[in-house]
Design an enzyme around this catalytic site. Structure first.
Site, PDB file in Angstrom:
ATOM      1  CG  ASP A  13      -1.768  -1.263   1.295  1.00 53.40           C
ATOM      2  OD1 ASP A  13      -2.293  -1.691   0.263  1.00 53.40           O
ATOM      3  OD2 ASP A  13      -1.835  -1.855   2.389  1.00 53.40           O
ATOM      4  CE  LYS A  16       3.477  -2.089  -4.490  1.00 46.70           C
ATOM      5  NZ  LYS A  16       2.917  -1.877  -3.150  1.00 46.70           N
ATOM      6  N   GLY A  40      -4.139  -4.194  -4.427  1.00 52.71           N
ATOM      7  CA  GLY A  40      -5.119  -3.195  -4.831  1.00 52.71           C
ATOM      8  C   GLY A  40      -4.359  -1.946  -5.213  1.00 52.71           C
ATOM      9  CG  HIS A  41      -1.355  -1.882  -7.535  1.00 56.50           C
ATOM     10  ND1 HIS A  41      -0.392  -2.451  -8.319  1.00 56.50           N
ATOM     11  CD2 HIS A  41      -1.084  -2.291  -6.276  1.00 56.50           C
ATOM     12  CE1 HIS A  41       0.425  -3.177  -7.567  1.00 56.50           C
ATOM     13  NE2 HIS A  41       0.016  -3.099  -6.320  1.00 56.50           N
ATOM     14  CD  GLN A 228       0.914  -8.598  -2.573  1.00 60.43           C
ATOM     15  OE1 GLN A 228       1.699  -9.252  -3.213  1.00 60.43           O
ATOM     16  NE2 GLN A 228      -0.319  -8.406  -2.977  1.00 60.43           N
TER      17      GLN A 228
HETATM   18  P1  IMP Z   1      -2.509 -12.805   1.623  1.00 65.64           P
HETATM   19  O1  IMP Z   1      -1.557 -12.209   0.634  1.00 65.64           O
HETATM   20  O2  IMP Z   1      -3.944 -12.547   1.270  1.00 65.64           O
HETATM   21  O3  IMP Z   1      -2.223 -14.246   1.899  1.00 65.64           O
HETATM   22  O4  IMP Z   1      -2.279 -12.048   3.032  1.00 65.64           O
HETATM   23  C1  IMP Z   1      -1.074 -12.187   3.787  1.00 65.64           C
HETATM   24  C2  IMP Z   1      -0.730 -10.879   4.486  1.00 65.64           C
HETATM   25  O5  IMP Z   1      -0.319  -9.916   3.516  1.00 65.64           O
HETATM   26  C3  IMP Z   1      -1.906 -10.251   5.240  1.00 65.64           C
HETATM   27  O6  IMP Z   1      -1.410  -9.587   6.377  1.00 65.64           O
HETATM   28  C4  IMP Z   1      -2.438  -9.221   4.244  1.00 65.64           C
HETATM   29  O7  IMP Z   1      -3.119  -8.172   4.880  1.00 65.64           O
HETATM   30  C5  IMP Z   1      -1.136  -8.762   3.600  1.00 65.64           C
HETATM   31  N1  IMP Z   1      -1.338  -8.283   2.226  1.00 65.64           N
HETATM   32  C6  IMP Z   1      -1.576  -9.024   1.133  1.00 65.64           C
HETATM   33  N2  IMP Z   1      -1.677  -8.251   0.053  1.00 65.64           N
HETATM   34  C7  IMP Z   1      -1.486  -6.999   0.446  1.00 65.64           C
HETATM   35  C8  IMP Z   1      -1.440  -5.746  -0.248  1.00 65.64           C
HETATM   36  O8  IMP Z   1      -1.576  -5.653  -1.461  1.00 65.64           O
HETATM   37  N3  IMP Z   1      -1.213  -4.655   0.540  1.00 65.64           N
HETATM   38  C9  IMP Z   1      -0.996  -4.743   1.866  1.00 65.64           C
HETATM   39  N4  IMP Z   1      -1.015  -5.884   2.553  1.00 65.64           N
HETATM   40  C10 IMP Z   1      -1.252  -7.007   1.845  1.00 65.64           C
END
Ligand code: IMP
Length: 429
Positions: A13, A16, A40-41, A228
Site C-alpha cells: 500500500d 506504487k 489493490g493498486h 505488496q
Molecule cells: P494474503 O496475501 O492474502 O495471503 O495475506 C497475507 C498478508 O499480507 C496479510 O497480512 C495481508 O493483509 C497482507 N497483504 C496481502 N496483500 C497486500 C497488499 O496488497 N497490501 C498490503 N497488505 C497485503
C-alpha cells in the site's frame, strides 16, 4: 534502459500504482509478476479513480502492452470483472493485455482453504490474509499435484482434473472447512465455470516469457510493477506474517522470466510514515490519537478489503533493510502531504531489543515483536504541502525530514508525492 522495477519497501500500500501509472508512458510494456487479487493498486486520473487488482497499472494508456506474468496467481472471476469494469468506462483492456499461460489459477477450493486456515493462530496471532485464496494457490503451485494453470483451462483433461482435485480437496479439508463451504465445491459447476473462463480469457493468454524476452531483444523498455511490499516477502519479510510470493526486488526475475541482466533501474517506494494491514509485528505502530489522525488524513483503508490500516511513524531500520534487499537505486517518497499538520514528527532510527540497541532488522517475528523503536524527533512543518510542485518550495522542515530519511536509508530521493493526482508528483531525477 531495459527494465525498471517499482518495488514497495514497507508492508504494501505504498502507492506504487500511482508511480507505475506515471512511469508507464516512458516504457513500452508494464508487467505484473507476483501476487494476485490481494493487491489493490489505485490510479487517479483527473476525477477518475481506478482500482486495479490483477491488471497492470499501465492499462490506462492504449500504447502500452500490459503483461500478467507466470508468477501471478489469477482469480478469473475477478480478472474478468476488472476487464469489464474498465470496458464500462471506455477503456479497452482486451487490446493491450496479455496473460501468461503459465500463471496459476486461484480455484474455488482455494477460497475455502484460505477461509479455513485464516482462523489459525500462528506465533500468537492470526495472519489476517485478504481471503483471496492467495496462500493456498501458491501452496498448490509448489506442491504441483493439485495445481491449475491458465493453460489447463484449455486442456482436454480439464473435466477429470477438476473432479479428481475436488475429491482430494474435500477429503483434505474435511476437518478444517465448514460443511457449507465444502458442499459448495461441486465439480460439475466448477467445470462449467472454467469453460466460461476459458472462453473469455482464451484470446488474451499467451507465452509471456518468450514474448518478454523477444521484446527485450528488440530494444523495448519494460516496467516491472511489484505488488505488496518487501516486508511481506515470503523469504525475507516478517515471516510468517507475509504474503506467499517474493514481494521484494528479488522476486522480479523469478516471477516474470526477465533475467537479472536486463534490470537496470530499481525504484523503491515508501510512504513518509508506515502502515500495515493484517497481523504481525509493527514496531512503530501508533495505537493512539496520532495513529488515528494519520489514518484519517491518509485515508488509510484497504483498497482490496476495506480494512482500516494500522498506522505508525516511518521505520528507517525496516526501510534501510528493504532498500538494500531490493537493491534500489533511488527512493520514491509518498504521502508527504499527510504529515503536513504535525508539530513534531518521529522517525525510528534503531530498535531496543532485550536492553540492547540494534540497527539490524531482526529475522524472527518474535524478536521484532519485542523491539522498541528508538526515535529521533524532528520538527513538523505545519503547512499544507499538497500544492508544492518543486523541491525548493517545500518548507525547510519538510526538506530536513526528507534529507534525514534519505541519509538514514543511504539512498537518494528521486520522486516525491504530495497527493493522489498525477500532478502532485515531483520528479528529482
Ligand atoms: P494474503 O496475501 O492474502 O495471503 O495475506 C497475507 C498478508 O499480507 C496479510 O497480512 C495481508 O493483509 C497482507 N497483504 C496481502 N496483500 C497486500 C497488499 O496488497 N497490501 C498490503 N497488505 C497485503
Amino acid at each position: 534502459m531495459a527494465a525498471t522495477c517499482v518495488i514497495g519497501l514497507q508492508w504494501g500500500d505504498e502507492a506504487k500504482g500511482k508511480l507505475v501509472d506515471l512511469l508507464a508512458p516512458r516504457n513500452d510494456i508494464v508487467v505484473r509478476y507476483q501476487g494476485g487479487a490481494n493487491a489493490g493498486h489505485t490510479v487517479v486520473c483527473g476525477s477518475e479513480v481506478y482500482k486495479l487488482h490483477h491488471i497492470p497499472s499501465g492499462i490506462l494508456s492504449s500504447q502500452i502492452t500490459n503483461v500478467i506474468a507466470p508468477g501471478v496467481v489469477i482469480e478469473p472471476n475477478m480478472l474478468i470483472k476488472e476487464i469489464e469494469g474498465l470496458e464500462a468506462r471506455g477503456i479497452e483492456p482486451r487490446k493491450n493485455l496479455i496473460i501468461s499461460e503459465r500463471a496459476h489459477v486461484v480455484m474455488p477450493w482455494h477460497f475455502v482453504e484460505d477461509k479455513a486456515t485464516n482462523r489459525a493462530v500462528v506465533a500468537g496471532e492470526s495472519i489476517g490474509t485478504t481471503n483471496r485464496g492467495i496462500g493456498p494457490c501458491y501452496r498448490d503451485k509448489v506442491g504441483r499435484t493439485h495445481a491449475m494453470r491458465i493453460t489447463d483451462l484449455f486442456s482436454d483433461q480439464l473435466k477429470s482434473k477438476i473432479s479428481d482435485t475436488v475429491a482430494a480437496k474435500r477429503h483434505m479439508l474435511s476437518h478444517l472447512a465448514e460443511a457449507a463451504d465444502l458442499e459448495s465445491l461441486d465439480a460439475e459447476k466448477i467445470h462449467e465455470q472454467c469453460s466460461r473462463w476459458a472462453a473469455t480469457l482464451g484470446s488474451l493468454s499467451a507465452d509471456t516469457t518468450n514474448f518478454l524476452l523477444d521484446e527485450l531483444d528488440a530494444g523495448k523498455r519494460l516496467l516491472m510493477e511489484g505488488a505488496q511490499g518487501s516486508l511481506l516477502d515470503i523469504d525475507h519479510g516478517t515471516y510468517p506474517f507475509v504474503t506467499s510470493s517474493n514481494a521484494s526486488g528479488v522476486g522480479v526475475s523469478a516471477g516474470s522470466g526477465v533475467p537479472a541482466k536486463w534490470i537496470t533501474n530499481v525504484i523503491g517506494v515508501a510512504k513518509a510514515y508506515s502502515t500495515r494491514v493484517g497481523g504481525g509485528p509493527f514496531p512503530t505502530e501508533l495505537l493512539d490519537e496520532t495513529g488515528q489522525r494519520i489514518r484519517e488524513i491518509g485515508r488509510e483503508y484497504g483498497t482490496t478489503t476495506g480494512r482500516p490500516r494500522r498506522c505508525g511513524w516511518f521505520d528507517a531500520v525496516a526501510v534501510r533493510y528493504t532498500a538494500r534487499l531490493s537493491g534500489i537505486h533511488y527512493l520514491s517518497l509518498m504521502m508527504m502531504d499527510v504529515l503536513s499538520h504535525f508539530d513534531t514528527i518521529q522517525v525510528c532510527v534503531a530498535y531496543e531489543l532485550n536492553g540492547e540497541r540494534i540497527n539490524r532488522f531482526p529475522c524472527r517475528a518474535e524478536d521484532l515483536r519485542k523491539c522498541k523503536p528508538i526515535y529521533e524527533t524532528l520538527p513538523g512543518w505545519n503547512v499544507d504541502v499538497s500544492n508544492v510542485r518543486n523541491l525548493v518550495d517545500f518548507p525547510s522542515n519538510a526538506r530536513r525530514y526528507m534529507d534525514r530519511i534519505s541519509e538514514l536509508i543511504s539512498v537518494p530521493i528521486g520522486v516525491l508525492s504530495v497527493g493522489p493526482d498525477r500532478e502532485q508528483t515531483i520528479f528529482l531525477i
